[in-house]
Scaffold this active site. Structure first.
Site, PDB file in Angstrom:
ATOM      1  N   ASP A  86     -36.841  59.902 -76.893  1.00  0.00           N
ATOM      2  CA  ASP A  86     -37.791  60.636 -77.727  1.00  0.00           C
ATOM      3  C   ASP A  86     -37.846  60.072 -79.143  1.00  0.00           C
ATOM      4  O   ASP A  86     -38.880  60.157 -79.813  1.00  0.00           O
ATOM      5  CB  ASP A  86     -37.412  62.116 -77.788  1.00  0.00           C
ATOM      6  CG  ASP A  86     -37.764  62.884 -76.519  1.00  0.00           C
ATOM      7  OD1 ASP A  86     -38.524  62.336 -75.678  1.00  0.00           O
ATOM      8  OD2 ASP A  86     -37.292  64.025 -76.363  1.00  0.00           O
TER       9      ASP A  86
ATOM     10  N   HIS B 285     -19.863  53.173 -79.472  1.00  0.00           N
ATOM     11  CA  HIS B 285     -18.681  52.750 -80.230  1.00  0.00           C
ATOM     12  C   HIS B 285     -19.010  52.557 -81.702  1.00  0.00           C
ATOM     13  O   HIS B 285     -18.657  51.539 -82.302  1.00  0.00           O
ATOM     14  CB  HIS B 285     -18.110  51.456 -79.648  1.00  0.00           C
ATOM     15  CG  HIS B 285     -17.500  51.609 -78.299  1.00  0.00           C
ATOM     16  ND1 HIS B 285     -16.377  52.365 -78.066  1.00  0.00           N
ATOM     17  CD2 HIS B 285     -17.869  51.117 -77.090  1.00  0.00           C
ATOM     18  CE1 HIS B 285     -16.064  52.329 -76.785  1.00  0.00           C
ATOM     19  NE2 HIS B 285     -16.964  51.581 -76.170  1.00  0.00           N
TER      20      HIS B 285
ATOM     21  N   GLN C  85     -24.436  49.488 -67.347  1.00  0.00           N
ATOM     22  CA  GLN C  85     -23.305  48.614 -67.624  1.00  0.00           C
ATOM     23  C   GLN C  85     -22.311  48.590 -66.475  1.00  0.00           C
ATOM     24  O   GLN C  85     -21.903  49.635 -65.956  1.00  0.00           O
ATOM     25  CB  GLN C  85     -22.597  49.051 -68.913  1.00  0.00           C
ATOM     26  CG  GLN C  85     -23.360  48.635 -70.152  1.00  0.00           C
ATOM     27  CD  GLN C  85     -22.479  48.583 -71.380  1.00  0.00           C
ATOM     28  OE1 GLN C  85     -22.620  49.396 -72.267  1.00  0.00           O
ATOM     29  NE2 GLN C  85     -21.586  47.610 -71.433  1.00  0.00           N
TER      30      GLN C  85
ATOM     31  N   GLU D  41     -18.810  47.819 -66.099  1.00  0.00           N
ATOM     32  CA  GLU D  41     -17.656  47.618 -66.972  1.00  0.00           C
ATOM     33  C   GLU D  41     -16.395  48.303 -66.433  1.00  0.00           C
ATOM     34  O   GLU D  41     -15.511  48.675 -67.198  1.00  0.00           O
ATOM     35  CB  GLU D  41     -17.968  48.093 -68.384  1.00  0.00           C
ATOM     36  CG  GLU D  41     -18.525  49.497 -68.483  1.00  0.00           C
ATOM     37  CD  GLU D  41     -18.866  49.892 -69.901  1.00  0.00           C
ATOM     38  OE1 GLU D  41     -18.451  49.193 -70.842  1.00  0.00           O
ATOM     39  OE2 GLU D  41     -19.552  50.903 -70.081  1.00  0.00           O
TER      40      GLU D  41
END
Length: 251
Positions: free
Chosen positions: A83, A44, A145, A147
């Protein structure tokens, strides 16, 4: 720097925060504040991979654990931030055992996972792959998560997934999946959170929560409930809150 994987295994309380502004000064200021870990949010925010690598570098050099919340549960997204030097990932919207397995697999090299081998910052640009390979196997962190109400319905299966070090409630999206985004006091949201807490306690799994507004009282309430992996605030809210507090006192 703390060993976050071991802290999660022991269910010890750690406190972190969220970075959404892609400037290294933000990462340095927040790292020097004393958090245990900081999460670069690529889901986000407008943070690019190049910016994320710079933020990871600053956080790590300050002795704080650098995590990244990826754009999605995507092996390419996960591979690239690992990475770049992330110590672990927070993977959004994991709603099933299969999706949790996919997140773990994207972090780990074969035979534990399916991550492709590249020689980038994490592998010391080609001069530290063997050491990094052992580190990934033993120390990298995978947080998924919880959610969505589907994740609550499949919570036990997600918690049982090998390689998942912890879970993290996204309160806004969880309430959104119930049709009432941001309305945390609604009975259905409270019921979902209570089920999450009861199940994690019964299965002896660490609980995570994001106290989005930088509220010490709510943070301590989470700690009293047994949450041990807690994010407090977001960079932009710390900035905006202090601005408003200062101006409110002057006017």
């Amino acid at each position: 720097m703390i060993n976050l994987k071991q802290q999660l295994k022991k269910d010890n309380f750690t406190i972190g925060s969220w970075i959404t502004i892609g400037h290294p000064m933000i990462a340095e200021i927040m790292s020097q504040a004393g958090f245990d870990w900081l999460t670069v949010d690529m889901e986000h925010s407008a943070i690019t991979l190049h910016q994320a690598q710079d933020l990871i570098r600053v956080i790590e050099l300050c002795g704080i654990v650098p995590l990244v919340r990826t754009e999605e549960n995507n092996p390419i997204c996960i591979k690239r931030v690992m990475d770049a030097g992330a110590y672990g990932v927070i993977v959004p919207m994991v709603n099933s055992h299969a999706e949790a397995e996919a997140a773990v697999s994207a972090v780990k090299y074969p035979p534990l996972g399916t991550r492709g081998v590249g020689l980038a910052r994490a592998q010391k640009y080609g001069f530290g792959f063997e050491a990094y390979k052992k580190w990934v196997e033993n120390e990298s962190v995978v947080i998924v998560q919880i959610e969505h109400i589907k994740a609550i319905e499949n919570l036990e299966a997600i918690l049982y997934t090998p390689g998942v070090d912890g879970t993290f409630v996204g309160p806004y999206d969880l309430s959104g999946s119930l049709g009432c985004p941001g309305e945390f006091d609604r009975p259905e949201v409270q019921q979902a959170l209570q089920y999450y807490e009861d199940t994690c306690r019964r299965m002896k799994k660490p609980m995570g929560f994001h106290v989005v507004q930088p509220d010490p009282v709510m943070t301590m309430n989470c700690r009293r409930k047994g949450y041990s992996f807690v994010a407090v605030g977001v960079d932009m809210l710390y900035l905006g809150t202090k601005c408003r507090e200062t101006l409110g006192g002057l006017r």
